[in-house]
Design an enzyme around this catalytic site. Structure first.
Site, PDB file in Angstrom:
ATOM      1  N   GLU A 290      52.739 -73.879  30.384  1.00  0.00           N
ATOM      2  CA  GLU A 290      51.318 -74.148  30.615  1.00  0.00           C
ATOM      3  C   GLU A 290      51.113 -75.088  31.811  1.00  0.00           C
ATOM      4  OE1 GLU A 290      49.608 -73.350  26.192  1.00  0.00           O
ATOM      5  OE2 GLU A 290      50.055 -75.431  26.627  1.00  0.00           O
ATOM      6  N   ASP A 364      51.803 -70.073  18.319  1.00  0.00           N
ATOM      7  CA  ASP A 364      51.225 -71.388  18.599  1.00  0.00           C
ATOM      8  C   ASP A 364      50.456 -71.965  17.406  1.00  0.00           C
ATOM      9  OD1 ASP A 364      50.418 -73.660  19.836  1.00  0.00           O
ATOM     10  OD2 ASP A 364      49.034 -72.713  21.232  1.00  0.00           O
ATOM     11  N   GLU A 392      44.261 -78.138  15.031  1.00  0.00           N
ATOM     12  CA  GLU A 392      43.668 -77.441  16.177  1.00  0.00           C
ATOM     13  C   GLU A 392      43.150 -76.063  15.784  1.00  0.00           C
ATOM     14  OE1 GLU A 392      46.423 -76.949  19.421  1.00  0.00           O
ATOM     15  OE2 GLU A 392      45.060 -75.690  20.580  1.00  0.00           O
ATOM     16  N   TRP A 532      46.265 -64.942  26.999  1.00  0.00           N
ATOM     17  CA  TRP A 532      45.299 -65.945  26.566  1.00  0.00           C
ATOM     18  C   TRP A 532      44.157 -65.311  25.761  1.00  0.00           C
ATOM     19  CZ3 TRP A 532      44.774 -68.978  31.862  1.00  0.00           C
ATOM     20  CH2 TRP A 532      45.901 -69.829  31.992  1.00  0.00           C
TER      21      TRP A 532
HETATM   22  O1  GCW Z   1      48.558 -75.311  21.013  1.00  0.00           O
HETATM   23  C1  GCW Z   1      48.608 -75.514  22.369  1.00  0.00           C
HETATM   24  C2  GCW Z   1      47.503 -76.466  22.655  1.00  0.00           C
HETATM   25  C3  GCW Z   1      47.735 -77.320  23.870  1.00  0.00           C
HETATM   26  C4  GCW Z   1      49.113 -77.935  23.761  1.00  0.00           C
HETATM   27  C5  GCW Z   1      50.154 -76.840  23.698  1.00  0.00           C
HETATM   28  C6  GCW Z   1      51.569 -77.385  23.530  1.00  0.00           C
HETATM   29  C7  GCW Z   1      49.850 -80.095  24.470  1.00  0.00           C
HETATM   30  O2  GCW Z   1      46.317 -75.726  22.779  1.00  0.00           O
HETATM   31  O3  GCW Z   1      46.723 -78.290  23.895  1.00  0.00           O
HETATM   32  O4  GCW Z   1      49.388 -78.831  24.812  1.00  0.00           O
HETATM   33  O5  GCW Z   1      49.893 -76.029  22.587  1.00  0.00           O
HETATM   34  O6  GCW Z   1      52.041 -77.380  22.406  1.00  0.00           O
HETATM   35  O7  GCW Z   1      52.175 -77.775  24.500  1.00  0.00           O
END
Ligand code: GCW
Length: 690
Positions: A290, A364, A392, A532
């Site tokens: 990312e 994720d 989240e 995404w």
């Molecule tokens: O879940 C995603 C999040 C990001 C996060 C990333 C990660 C810290 O949306 O905010 O960044 O994972 O785990 O690196």
């Protein structure tokens, strides 16, 4: 007979009377429980007069950790009928952090012994004794030894140095970097105490999306001040390290890990840190993920990067924790496969003081994911499992979702690589992304405290049942009233599945609105990178729904051990909870219960909403038995959750129906609005979004 009937009659009358009048009486009399703002967590409010127990320290000890153990027992241990003695004993069965609790009988009577090899074991033993007694255990019956299953049990804070917490829903960062190191907020010690009470022994202070500034001299001094507070509680600090720091701070032309001046820069940086923090834990690194810099920028591997840092830390006893959360749009096949594809071939190439940190699932932190295929697949590499405690993707702070079942599900998942091997048994570390901020109740809601708690309890002992942990948390948090336990335990135990049901049942995932991830966005299809977009994950269309990860699709199942892959290859042998994660199926696919896939999907959305309503009713039933501030906040949050569960269900169904043109099954209510209404919702100020 008559008598029996008569008695039943009286009982029935009494029950009706009590049901009608008691809540009213309780309301009139005011809350029975002492008001709490949640600050004291599961540790409870200090008793007005401490129990006068006799506590004996080990002879001649001046350890601050033992002083903390003594203080904890004086402050929190309810009255026990015998003296308590802390003993340092070289019993190898206890390991470095373990402890024993037992009764010693002699001519003079009984003594309750807390034994450990090291002072930290005595502190853990003290907390365990308090927990045992406060949850109703008999101190006279004690005979247990306990040692952690996993050596490194850490919280990862995604806190920026400006005080913003990425994916944080409990206010600003707990760390006031601006006033550190001069002002050391007493709250830092309260935080450390809470962590020690459940065995957390490491914390990463700053966000994995790191700023190089965290590694400058002023910030090292600030970090050292926190490390000084945490040390007696057995907690080591780590920092997230930005791989381009040698360029940003050191002015070097490159951050290539194979470059000798880059390695020298890190060596000197490590030396500098260890001069101020002799027990510094090490670095956590998010590289080439990312947008973060990393070794791949130079054609070097993740092992090259990790090992270079590991060499800088090794002579000080430090560890590199290198995250496997990587994905790139250069691989169009399947994001779920990328971490494995990148890391598995590196097995055996990481230095001994490197731990590769793998998210619990391959995408994720979704409300449900299968276990990550890397667990068990890198036998020559030390691995950590990373969970998200902050919610989240599970409704932020406002939805009640007890994550014990989620954590336990992954930890207990068989890897299939070796008989009996579970994810938990492959781990050298467990990390949880913290849900902690500067809110008075630390986590934004009282029930989020349970997620911090259960994460740590399972990190210590992954075999604990989430329900048993929920019960011990409830008793310590709200008191031992049976009615509270009876109402709150099922609320907690059903809550995570409810979130799965109303956000993404049957293995659907990543259907969240863009950026902030608050609320539904299954229709989103216009973001720059394909992976995404939610449409990439559900692949729904007129004829079916789901991601084919079998051999006819991305073949992600081939990353699992053969026995597991074989089961996942067919929908009939795939657990229904993961069905659409692994298979693309027609809307009329026949489900085990007899109905079609479409009907089962709707049934689960409805079930999720109904469960939230049931949770609200249970909570209403304990009004007056829980102090008003915590009761009221939870009640309000449950109202939000009920509204948003319905929103999720309605928006999702409206969208699926726009694709499949199928009617809802009889008895299932139509969405409250048309699809366009849901698509138009905007939340520019949703919290936690960087
Ligand atoms: O879940 C995603 C999040 C990001 C996060 C990333 C990660 C810290 O949306 O905010 O960044 O994972 O785990 O690196």
């Amino acid at each position: 007979m008559r008598q029996g009937r008569h008695r039943r009659g009286i009982t029935g009358w009494a029950v009706r009377f009590c049901a009608a009048v008691l809540p009213l009486l309780l309301l009139l009399l005011g809350p029975v429980a002492r008001a709490s703002d949640g600050y004291s967590l599961w540790l409870g409010e200090p008793a007005p007069t401490p129990a006068a127990n006799r506590i004996e320290a080990p002879a001649g000890s001046s350890s601050p950790t033992i002083a903390l153990a003594m203080a904890e027992l004086r402050r929190s241990l309810p009255r026990v009928p015998m003296p308590v003695r802390l003993v340092l004993a070289d019993d190898p069965a206890l390991g470095d952090e373990g402890f024993g609790l037992r009764i010693a009988r002699s001519g003079k009577g009984q003594t309750l012994l807390i034994t450990a090899r090291r002072d930290i074991g005595l502190l853990y033993g003290a907390f365990a004794l308090v927990r045992h007694v406060r949850t109703g255990g008999d101190p006279g019956e004690l005979a247990l030894t306990s040692r952690p299953a996993v050596p490194l049990r850490m919280l990862n804070h995604w806190d920026n140095i400006d005080g913003f917490v990425e994916r944080g829903y409990a206010g600003r960062s707990l760390w006031d970097w601006w006033t550190l190191p001069d002002f050391v907020d007493p709250r830092y010690a309260d935080y450390a105490r809470a962590n020690a009470s459940v065995g957390i022994n490491a914390v990463v202070l700053n966000n994995v999306n790191a700023s190089a500034e965290s590694l400058t001299a002023p910030y090292i001094a600030k970090t050292a001040a926190l490390a000084d507070v945490f040390r007696p509680y057995g907690i080591r600090v780590f920092l997230s390290a930005r791989l381009s720091a040698p360029q940003e701070l050191g002015g070097l032309p490159t951050a290539d890990p194979r470059n000798p001046s880059v390695a020298a820069w890190w060596r000197e940086k490590a030396d500098e840190i260890y001069r101020s923090i002799p027990d510094f834990g090490g670095f956590l690194v998010k590289a080439n993920s990312e947008g973060q810099p990393g070794p791949r920028d130079y054609g070097a591997s993740h092992a090259d990067g990790a090992n270079m840092l590991a060499a800088a830390l090794a002579r000080h006893g430090g560890t590199v924790i290198w995250r496997a959360f990587v994905y790139a749009d250069t691989d169009p096949t399947d994001r779920a496969k990328q971490a494995y594809a990148e890391f598995q071939p590196l097995d055996g190439r990481f230095a001994d003081n490197v731990i590769v940190q793998v998210k619990n699932g391959p995408i994720d932190f979704q409300p449900r994911e299968p276990a990550h295929p890397l667990f068990g697949a890198m036998p020559a590499t030390r691995l950590a499992a990373e969970f998200q405690i902050t919610k989240e993707y599970l409704g932020f702070a406002t939805h009640l979702a007890y994550l014990g079942p989620l954590f336990a599900e992954t930890l207990a998942a068989p890897t299939g690589h070796r008989p009996g091997q579970t994810v938990a048994s492959t781990l050298s570390a467990i990390a949880g992304v913290a849900n902690i901020g500067r809110d008075r109740d630390w986590t934004g809601s009282v029930f989020n405290q349970a997620n911090w708690y259960v994460f740590a309890r399972l990190a210590w002992d992954p075999s604990l049942a989430p329900e048993a942990v929920a019960r011990e948390w409830i008793v310590q948090t709200f008191g031992a009233e049976p009615a509270v336990l009876a109402a709150v335990t099922p609320m907690m135990m059903q809550s995570r599945e409810a979130v799965v049901d109303y956000t993404g049942p049957l293995g659907l995932a990543h259907l969240f609105a863009t950026g902030h991830h608050y609320g539904p966005g299954p229709w989103v299809d216009d973001l720059a990178r394909p992976e995404w977009n939610p449409v990439y994950y559900h692949r729904a269309g007129p004829s079916g729904i789901g991601f084919d990860r079998t051999a006819t699709g991305s073949n992600a199942i081939a990353q699992y051990a053969p026995a597991i892959a074989a089961r996942l290859a067919r929908p009939e042998t795939t657990p229904p909870e993961l069905l659409l994660w692994f298979h693309h199926l027609p809307w009329d696919f026949p489900m085990p219960g007899g109905g079609t896939l479409w009907h089962e999907l709707v049934r689960r959305y409805d079930r999720g909403v109904a469960t939230v309503h049931a949770m609200r009713r249970r909570w209403a039933s304990v009004r007056g038995r829980i102090d008003e501030p915590r009761w009221h906040k939870t009640d309000s949050f449950l109202a939000i959750q009920a509204r948003e569960a319905a929103w999720w269900r309605d928006a999702s169904l409206a969208y699926w129906m726009s694709l499949n043109h199928l009617p809802l099954p009889p008895g299932s209510a139509a969405p409250a609005h048309d699809l366009e209404w849901y698509r138009q919702q905007r939340f520019p100020h949703a919290p936690g979004n960087p």
